[in-house]
Design a protein around this motif. Structure first.
Motif, PDB file in Angstrom:
ATOM      1  N   PRO A 161       0.838  -1.236  -0.079  1.00 24.99           N
ATOM      2  CA  PRO A 161      -0.073   0.071  -0.043  1.00 24.99           C
ATOM      3  C   PRO A 161       1.016   1.433   0.040  1.00 24.99           C
ATOM      4  O   PRO A 161       1.770   1.221   0.662  1.00 24.99           O
ATOM      5  CB  PRO A 161      -0.754  -0.089   1.255  1.00 24.99           C
ATOM      6  N   ILE A 162       0.346   2.284  -0.647  1.00 31.14           N
ATOM      7  CA  ILE A 162       1.115   3.449  -0.893  1.00 31.14           C
ATOM      8  C   ILE A 162       1.519   4.118   0.460  1.00 31.14           C
ATOM      9  O   ILE A 162       2.818   4.878   0.591  1.00 31.14           O
ATOM     10  CB  ILE A 162       0.516   4.476  -1.865  1.00 31.14           C
ATOM     11  N   ALA A 169      10.273   5.639   1.308  1.00 31.96           N
ATOM     12  CA  ALA A 169      10.916   6.499   0.187  1.00 31.96           C
ATOM     13  C   ALA A 169      11.322   7.864   0.478  1.00 31.96           C
ATOM     14  O   ALA A 169      12.648   8.279   0.016  1.00 31.96           O
ATOM     15  CB  ALA A 169       9.920   6.499  -1.063  1.00 31.96           C
ATOM     16  N   LEU A 170      10.512   8.524   1.112  1.00 33.08           N
ATOM     17  CA  LEU A 170      10.972   9.897   1.479  1.00 33.08           C
ATOM     18  C   LEU A 170      12.069  10.050   2.525  1.00 33.08           C
ATOM     19  O   LEU A 170      12.914  11.092   2.292  1.00 33.08           O
ATOM     20  CB  LEU A 170       9.570  10.998   2.096  1.00 33.08           C
ATOM     21  N   SER A 191       5.662   4.326  -9.995  1.00 38.24           N
ATOM     22  CA  SER A 191       4.321   4.346  -9.402  1.00 38.24           C
ATOM     23  C   SER A 191       3.985   5.159  -8.333  1.00 38.24           C
ATOM     24  O   SER A 191       2.872   5.762  -8.072  1.00 38.24           O
ATOM     25  CB  SER A 191       3.724   2.876  -9.084  1.00 38.24           C
ATOM     26  N   LEU A 192       5.046   5.387  -7.388  1.00 39.59           N
ATOM     27  CA  LEU A 192       4.845   6.375  -6.321  1.00 39.59           C
ATOM     28  C   LEU A 192       4.781   7.771  -6.719  1.00 39.59           C
ATOM     29  O   LEU A 192       3.989   8.330  -6.195  1.00 39.59           O
ATOM     30  CB  LEU A 192       6.405   6.333  -5.535  1.00 39.59           C
ATOM     31  N   ARG A 193       5.492   8.174  -7.576  1.00 41.91           N
ATOM     32  CA  ARG A 193       5.128   9.632  -8.029  1.00 41.91           C
ATOM     33  C   ARG A 193       3.801   9.784  -8.741  1.00 41.91           C
ATOM     34  O   ARG A 193       3.201  10.912  -8.750  1.00 41.91           O
ATOM     35  CB  ARG A 193       6.081  10.057  -9.052  1.00 41.91           C
ATOM     36  N   ARG A 194       3.515   8.800  -9.425  1.00 44.02           N
ATOM     37  CA  ARG A 194       2.043   8.678 -10.016  1.00 44.02           C
ATOM     38  C   ARG A 194       0.793   8.688  -8.755  1.00 44.02           C
ATOM     39  O   ARG A 194      -0.318   8.384  -9.331  1.00 44.02           O
ATOM     40  CB  ARG A 194       1.710   7.569 -11.037  1.00 44.02           C
ATOM     41  N   TRP A 195       1.328   8.179  -7.607  1.00 42.25           N
ATOM     42  CA  TRP A 195       0.561   8.074  -6.611  1.00 42.25           C
ATOM     43  C   TRP A 195      -0.496   6.797  -6.775  1.00 42.25           C
ATOM     44  O   TRP A 195      -1.666   6.946  -6.357  1.00 42.25           O
ATOM     45  CB  TRP A 195      -0.354   9.209  -6.148  1.00 42.25           C
ATOM     46  N   GLY A 200       4.818  -1.715  -6.341  1.00 42.64           N
ATOM     47  CA  GLY A 200       5.766  -2.765  -6.642  1.00 42.64           C
ATOM     48  C   GLY A 200       6.922  -2.470  -6.086  1.00 42.64           C
ATOM     49  O   GLY A 200       7.321  -3.236  -5.145  1.00 42.64           O
ATOM     50  N   ASP A 201       7.600  -1.662  -6.691  1.00 40.23           N
ATOM     51  CA  ASP A 201       9.142  -1.389  -5.822  1.00 40.23           C
ATOM     52  C   ASP A 201       9.027   0.261  -5.975  1.00 40.23           C
ATOM     53  O   ASP A 201       8.169   0.982  -6.769  1.00 40.23           O
ATOM     54  CB  ASP A 201      10.178  -1.836  -6.619  1.00 40.23           C
ATOM     55  N   VAL A 202       9.916   0.925  -5.250  1.00 40.28           N
ATOM     56  CA  VAL A 202      10.140   2.347  -5.217  1.00 40.28           C
ATOM     57  C   VAL A 202      11.272   2.790  -6.082  1.00 40.28           C
ATOM     58  O   VAL A 202      12.220   2.040  -6.112  1.00 40.28           O
ATOM     59  CB  VAL A 202      10.408   2.734  -3.794  1.00 40.28           C
ATOM     60  N   ASP A 203      10.968   3.573  -6.837  1.00 43.75           N
ATOM     61  CA  ASP A 203      12.117   4.377  -7.834  1.00 43.75           C
ATOM     62  C   ASP A 203      12.390   5.642  -7.362  1.00 43.75           C
ATOM     63  O   ASP A 203      11.541   6.488  -7.426  1.00 43.75           O
ATOM     64  CB  ASP A 203      11.533   4.223  -9.009  1.00 43.75           C
TER      65      ASP A 203
END
Ligand code: DGT
Ligand code: CA
Ligand code: CA
Ligand code: ZN
Length: 580
Positions: A161-162, A169-170, A191-195, A200-203
């Motif tokens: 979950p985000i 990530a932050l 996907s994190l920047r796209r919210w 899946g994984d953090v970029d």
């Protein structure tokens, strides 16, 4: 363990103890005490090991003498003999079964004792071959539910979950900025920047002239448990919580193309690349290239889109769901932002299961610049939350009126989160609902009813003239509970007729409505509300997740009720019938 366990790992150990005790039929309060301690440790702002070193374990709520001794042993030796002893008594696979949404301690114990099942895999097989229905209280339906639960569990282990991924990530990015001074730019991508609601994984992306010191510092960050891949421009690690993180370092003059590429989505990128090809350009993570081989470098993302004759497209829209066409035709929405919001329409206080008083909640909302807050505590039938009787509800109104005298720039409204009972009736009679400024109707129980039943329940609420908002319409808990069988399309169509608003519950474990249904609601003309469902002042911070979900559903301020100034919101509520 060769390094101190993370808070999440300690919490997992305590939950395993609770699980074993639960299966053994131990005292409920003892089991709950371990679970509560696990929750508290997970919510700590710093590592448990820090508190331990400072001799302050006992200051953590829920940690008494017995537990602090066990934690002391764990942090000193990496082992916990109490747990090891318990694990001799119940096989680990049986405890794991508790993770399946549909399996409780009684079921786990029953299948273990009666059928000798000691793993999730064996349980799946027994459900598939119809062996579970031999057991008392189990039937074909239970088998189906358990199979669906196992499926949900497998999905969960793949995507996170985000709300769990984003803070990690932050923290990594700020750790990196603190340890390397030569970073030109940093960003989350993917996907994190796209919210997206799950990750899946953090970029991560960094612009720097020399990647080497960045990679070096990255692998040394305290949260890193394992280095999966160490390259000159890309490094992948796993955090102590098991999250994979890819870091890429690019030269500043190529930042724009890299950020665009690694933000994705893949489908958006493919569509963009085709558009580039039609213009005689090839688009890669490094640059745009002309047919004569000459590179066009883009230091900013806007330049990439501009070269393709498009305005910049917000990351939340980059799913190839029509955003490129809309951008081309100048039809991109002016997406809602956190700063557009004027108030919150769903908040709890100590009058039910909130942790703060009405006054504290109001001051916190006011401090954020909100102009209004609707207090919506739980109604009577939700006993576990201390739901309000009609009498208490009226006392609460008096308290709200008293508090309202002190502000000229802020207003409390009196609402309720009224329970939609299993038979579709609401917890209070209409004349009580009519006294309130704002009514949120929600389903918290009987979420497993079949499609017809639960849809009828939601519709009864949507058709009640005193209801203003349907709270967390699908009832899902990301990674923990699938959405109910409710037919949201029918609910949205009916809401379009009756004018009831749909909540976008911002809590990152809900995000409910989800992005797809937000977009459908807008298409049908159903008003939206973005609510934190705040149970404490800190919960107001979760609003960014709700706003992001609204943005992914293409929502503009005019679609969102709590972007209205107070006067217009009150007008809307009055027109709906519950408003006094
Ligand atoms: P995730 O990690 O599953 O939540 O989703 P993403 O979107 O973060 O995907 P990820 O981590 O595999 O890749 C990050 C971005 O890199 C992705 O959104 C787009 C870009 N990308 C990765 N692989 C490809 C590819 O094969 N083709 C294209 N066009 N782009 C790719
Ligand atoms: Ca990713
Ligand atoms: Ca990736
Ligand atoms: Zn609530």
């Amino acid at each position: 363990m060769d390094q101190a366990p993370s808070n999440k790992q300690v919490a997992a150990l305590l939950r395993r103890i609770a699980g074993i005790l639960d299966i053994q039929g131990e005292n409920r309060f003892k089991v709950m005490a371990y679970r509560r301690a696990a929750d508290n440790i997970e919510a700590l702002p710093r590592d448990l090991a820090d508190y331990w070193r400072e001799g302050r374990l006992r200051e953590i709520p829920g940690i008494g003498e017995a537990l602090s001794e066990k934690l002391d042993e764990l942090l000193r030796t990496g082992r916990m003999s109490y747990l090891e002893e318990l694990e001799q008594q119940v096989p680990p696979g049986v405890v794991e079964m508790l993770e399946i949404p549909e399996v409780g301690p009684k079921t786990a114990r029953l299948v273990w004792e009666r059928l000798g099942i000691t793993s999730i895999e064996q349980l799946r097989e027994a459900a598939e071959t119809g062996r579970l229905r031999q057991l008392p209280g189990m039937g074909a339906k239970t088998e189906q539910r358990i199979l669906a639960g196992i499926q949900a569990l497998t999905h969960r282990s793949q995507r996170i979950p985000i709300g769990e991924a984003r803070p990690v990530a932050l923290a990594l990015l700020s750790g990196l900025r603190a340890s390397v001074s030569s970073l030109v730019k940093t960003a989350v991508a993917g996907s994190l920047r796209r919210w997206r609601e799950t990750i899946g994984d953090v970029d991560l992306l960094v612009a720097a002239e020399d990647p080497e010191p960045v990679m070096e510092a990255f692998t040394r960050l305290p949260d890193v448990a394992e280095v999966i891949l160490r390259g000159s421009t890309k490094t992948s690690i796993r955090t102590r919580d098991g999250l994979q993180v890819d870091l890429r370092v690019v030269p500043p003059e190529r930042w724009g193309t890299a950020l665009q590429y690694f933000t994705g989505s893949q489908a958006h990128n493919i569509a963009l690349r085709e558009r580039a090809l039609k213009r005689g350009l090839s688009l890669s993570e490094y640059a745009l290239k002309r047919e004569d081989g000459k590179e066009i470098l883009c230091a900013e993302e806007e330049e990439v889109y501009a070269a393709l004759e498009l305005p910049w497209i917000p990351p939340e829209l980059r799913e190839n769901r029509g955003e490129i066409e809309a951008a081309e035709e100048g039809r991109l929405p002016r997406l809602i932002e956190v700063s557009d919001l004027e108030g919150e329409l769903h908040a709890h206080s100590t009058w039910s299961d909130g942790t703060a008083t009405i006054e504290e909640m109001a001051e916190a909302a006011r401090a954020r610049g909100y102009r209004y807050l609707v207090i919506t505590d739980h109604s009577e039938s939700l006993g576990v939350t201390g739901g309000l009787t009609v009498e208490r509800l009226r006392e609460q109104r008096a308290e709200i009126e008293r508090l309202n005298k002190r502000w000229s720039d802020f207003r409390l409204l009196h609402g309720i989160e009224v329970e939609i009972r299993a038979d579709g009736t609401l917890d209070y009679p209409d004349e009580v609902l009519a006294e309130l400024d704002c009514v949120v109707a929600s389903i918290h129980t009987g979420l497993r009813q079949d499609r017809e039943q639960i849809t009828a329940r939601a519709l009864a609420a949507v058709r009640n003239p005193h209801v203003d908002i349907l709270g967390h319409p699908s009832g899902r808990l990301l990674g923990r509970r699938e959405e109910s069988a409710v037919d949201l399309e029918v609910v949205l169509q009916t809401a379009a007729e009756t004018g009831v608003a749909m909540e976008i519950n911002a809590h990152p474990s809900r995000l409910d409505l989800d992005d797809v249904h937000v977009r459908r609601a807008i298409e049908l003309g159903v008003p939206l509300v973005i609510n934190c469902d705040a149970h404490s002042p800190a919960d107001f911070d979760l609003i960014e997740y709700g706003v992001a979900t609204a943005r992914r559903g293409w929502a503009a301020p005019e679609h969102v009720l709590n972007a209205l100034p107070l006067e217009r919101l009150e007008e809307w509520l009055r027109r709906r019938g519950s408003g006094g």
